[in-house]
Design a protein around this motif. Structure first.
Motif, PDB file in Angstrom:
ATOM      1  N   GLU A  51      -6.837   8.158   0.210  1.00  0.00           N
ATOM      2  CA  GLU A  51      -5.796   7.634   0.598  1.00  0.00           C
ATOM      3  C   GLU A  51      -5.605   7.779   2.082  1.00  0.00           C
ATOM      4  OE1 GLU A  51      -2.898   6.734  -3.173  1.00  0.00           O
ATOM      5  OE2 GLU A  51      -3.019   8.527  -2.278  1.00  0.00           O
ATOM      6  N   TYR A  52      -5.732   9.179   2.460  1.00  0.00           N
ATOM      7  CA  TYR A  52      -5.421   9.338   3.901  1.00  0.00           C
ATOM      8  C   TYR A  52      -6.648   9.200   4.659  1.00  0.00           C
ATOM      9  CZ  TYR A  52      -2.148  12.282   1.264  1.00  0.00           C
ATOM     10  OH  TYR A  52      -1.144  12.824   0.546  1.00  0.00           O
ATOM     11  N   ILE A  53      -7.727   9.009   4.295  1.00  0.00           N
ATOM     12  CA  ILE A  53      -9.190   8.688   4.783  1.00  0.00           C
ATOM     13  C   ILE A  53      -9.094   7.106   5.021  1.00  0.00           C
ATOM     14  CG2 ILE A  53     -11.649   8.517   4.744  1.00  0.00           C
ATOM     15  CD1 ILE A  53     -11.518  11.039   3.136  1.00  0.00           C
ATOM     16  N   ALA A  54      -8.389   6.499   4.044  1.00  0.00           N
ATOM     17  CA  ALA A  54      -8.451   5.061   4.284  1.00  0.00           C
ATOM     18  C   ALA A  54      -7.240   4.727   5.332  1.00  0.00           C
ATOM     19  CB  ALA A  54      -8.034   4.360   2.922  1.00  0.00           C
ATOM     20  N   GLU A  55      -6.384   5.207   5.489  1.00  0.00           N
ATOM     21  CA  GLU A  55      -5.193   5.063   6.340  1.00  0.00           C
ATOM     22  C   GLU A  55      -5.753   5.451   7.983  1.00  0.00           C
ATOM     23  OE1 GLU A  55      -1.932   3.963   6.216  1.00  0.00           O
ATOM     24  OE2 GLU A  55      -2.701   3.002   4.363  1.00  0.00           O
ATOM     25  N   ILE A 105      -7.310   0.917  -1.295  1.00  0.00           N
ATOM     26  CA  ILE A 105      -7.188   2.120  -1.526  1.00  0.00           C
ATOM     27  C   ILE A 105      -5.938   3.099  -1.281  1.00  0.00           C
ATOM     28  CG2 ILE A 105      -8.418   4.462  -0.765  1.00  0.00           C
ATOM     29  CD1 ILE A 105     -10.926   2.737  -0.047  1.00  0.00           C
ATOM     30  N   SER A 106      -5.295   2.685  -0.294  1.00  0.00           N
ATOM     31  CA  SER A 106      -4.067   3.375   0.148  1.00  0.00           C
ATOM     32  C   SER A 106      -3.029   2.293   0.213  1.00  0.00           C
ATOM     33  CB  SER A 106      -4.310   4.066   1.521  1.00  0.00           C
ATOM     34  OG  SER A 106      -4.081   2.925   2.365  1.00  0.00           O
ATOM     35  N   GLY A 107      -3.181   1.183   0.162  1.00  0.00           N
ATOM     36  CA  GLY A 107      -2.086   0.221   0.344  1.00  0.00           C
ATOM     37  C   GLY A 107      -1.893  -0.272   1.647  1.00  0.00           C
ATOM     38  N   GLY A 108      -2.620   0.130   2.503  1.00  0.00           N
ATOM     39  CA  GLY A 108      -2.705  -0.533   3.679  1.00  0.00           C
ATOM     40  C   GLY A 108      -1.633  -0.583   4.751  1.00  0.00           C
ATOM     41  N   HIS A 109      -1.161   0.557   4.777  1.00  0.00           N
ATOM     42  CA  HIS A 109       0.130   0.771   5.571  1.00  0.00           C
ATOM     43  C   HIS A 109      -0.053   0.715   6.938  1.00  0.00           C
ATOM     44  CE1 HIS A 109       2.206   3.292   2.040  1.00  0.00           C
ATOM     45  NE2 HIS A 109       1.708   2.106   1.688  1.00  0.00           N
ATOM     46  N   LEU A 110      -1.013   1.580   7.600  1.00  0.00           N
ATOM     47  CA  LEU A 110      -1.333   1.345   8.937  1.00  0.00           C
ATOM     48  C   LEU A 110      -0.037   1.822   9.848  1.00  0.00           C
ATOM     49  CD1 LEU A 110      -4.208  -1.325   8.849  1.00  0.00           C
ATOM     50  CD2 LEU A 110      -4.033   1.000   7.834  1.00  0.00           C
ATOM     51  N   ASN A 111       0.993   2.157   9.427  1.00  0.00           N
ATOM     52  CA  ASN A 111       2.212   2.055  10.124  1.00  0.00           C
ATOM     53  C   ASN A 111       3.244   3.159   9.426  1.00  0.00           C
ATOM     54  OD1 ASN A 111       4.713   1.348  11.215  1.00  0.00           O
ATOM     55  ND2 ASN A 111       4.026  -0.688  11.617  1.00  0.00           N
ATOM     56  N   PRO A 112       3.677   4.042  10.179  1.00  0.00           N
ATOM     57  CA  PRO A 112       4.698   5.039   9.564  1.00  0.00           C
ATOM     58  C   PRO A 112       5.898   4.202   9.111  1.00  0.00           C
ATOM     59  CG  PRO A 112       3.738   5.749  11.503  1.00  0.00           C
ATOM     60  CD  PRO A 112       3.108   4.627  11.418  1.00  0.00           C
TER      61      PRO A 112
END
Length: 289
Positions: A51-55, A105-112
């Motif tokens: 998940e962290y790698i995807a982000e 994978i991670s939810g696609g946040h890309l933003n804190p």
């Protein structure tokens, strides 16, 4: 199953809530890794931190494509007339590709700010929040460094090797956002809050199953929201809308401009760093059967 049990189950299903950026396919990747994959080198490590790698890579794509568009518009004088359109396309497509890469994978946040919203509404564990945010920040930092490596010679031709944050040969805006001259911090903060709210509302709109969700095209639709914000009201502050997208490259830019990225505009850096997180909407309910 009794009639009462069925009603209770249906009622429970109707009350479920999700944040639109937390894609359903993510659950498929939460299962145990396949036995064959466990024999691959470093597979267990990659799986544990997937998940962290995807982000990291999703944010890298967002910042690399977006800031590269800013560099192209700034350093290539022939693009002056269409510069803002190039920037708008760069960030819109960059966000779409980043979400395509990371959503399942991670939810696609890309933003804190999005990660914080997911944690507040129970969509991800709080213990994952530091890792998500660090990955996003690191991805943005590495994207800025990669961009500079590609455009280094063009920077030299543009400013003669004398790096200036702002001014006729200023290039600081390639990495981080700065408000237009005369635009005070109050109005800049207001702009960032409004535009971030529009971004989150747009994400909800294209993902809400009760309306007309952009099934199969959510990343492109979200990228379209960024494109619209950029074209319409983003010019005033540079539309950060994302603490990582601004802060990661801003940290890198201190290598080129010293402390100026943090002192310019009366320490303007806090506006894009904190204002986007003030807009946290409630999650969208699933469509009732």
């Amino acid at each position: 199953m009794s009639h009462q049990t069925e009603q209770a189950s249906a009622h429970k299903h109707d009350d479920e809530t999700v944040l639109p950026v937390h894609y359903q396919h993510q659950e498929e990747f939460a299962a145990e890794p396949p036995t064959v994959g466990e024999r691959m080198p470093l597979f267990s490590l990659r799986w544990a931190y997937r998940e962290y790698i995807a982000e990291f890579w999703g944010t890298f794509m967002l910042v690399f494509f977006g800031d590269s568009a800013v560099a192209t518009a700034t350093l290539n004088i022939s693009n002056a007339a269409s510069g803002w359109l190039i920037i708008s396309f760069g960030f819109g497509i960059g966000l779409a590709l980043g979400v395509y890469f990371s959503a399942s994978i991670s939810g696609g946040h890309l933003n804190p700010a999005i990660t914080l919203a997911n944690a507040l509404f129970g969509k991800i564990s709080w213990r994952k929040v530091p890792g998500y945010m660090f990955s996003q920040l690191l991805g943005a930092f590495v994207a800025a460094a990669t961009l500079y490596g590609i455009f280094k010679s063009q920077f030299d031709m543009f400013d003669g090797g004398n790096r200036q944050l702002q001014g006729p040969t200023g290039t600081g805006g390639i990495f981080a956002t700065y408000a237009q001259p005369g635009n005070g911090k109050f109005f800049s903060a207001f702009s960032e809050m409004v535009n971030t709210g529009l971004l989150i509302a747009g994400i909800y709109a294209v993902c809400d199953e009760r309306g007309t969700p952009a099934k199969g095209f959510v990343p492109m639709a979200v990228g379209g929201v960024i494109f619209a914000i950029s074209c319409c009201s983003g010019w005033v502050t540079g539309f950060a809308l994302n603490p990582a997208r601004d802060f990661g490259p801003r940290i890198f830019s201190t290598i080129l401009y010293g402390k100026a990225p943090f002192t310019a505009g009366g320490h303007y850096f806090w506006v894009p760093l904190f204002m986007p997180s003030f807009i946290l909407n409630e999650p969208v309910k699933k469509k009732q059967n």
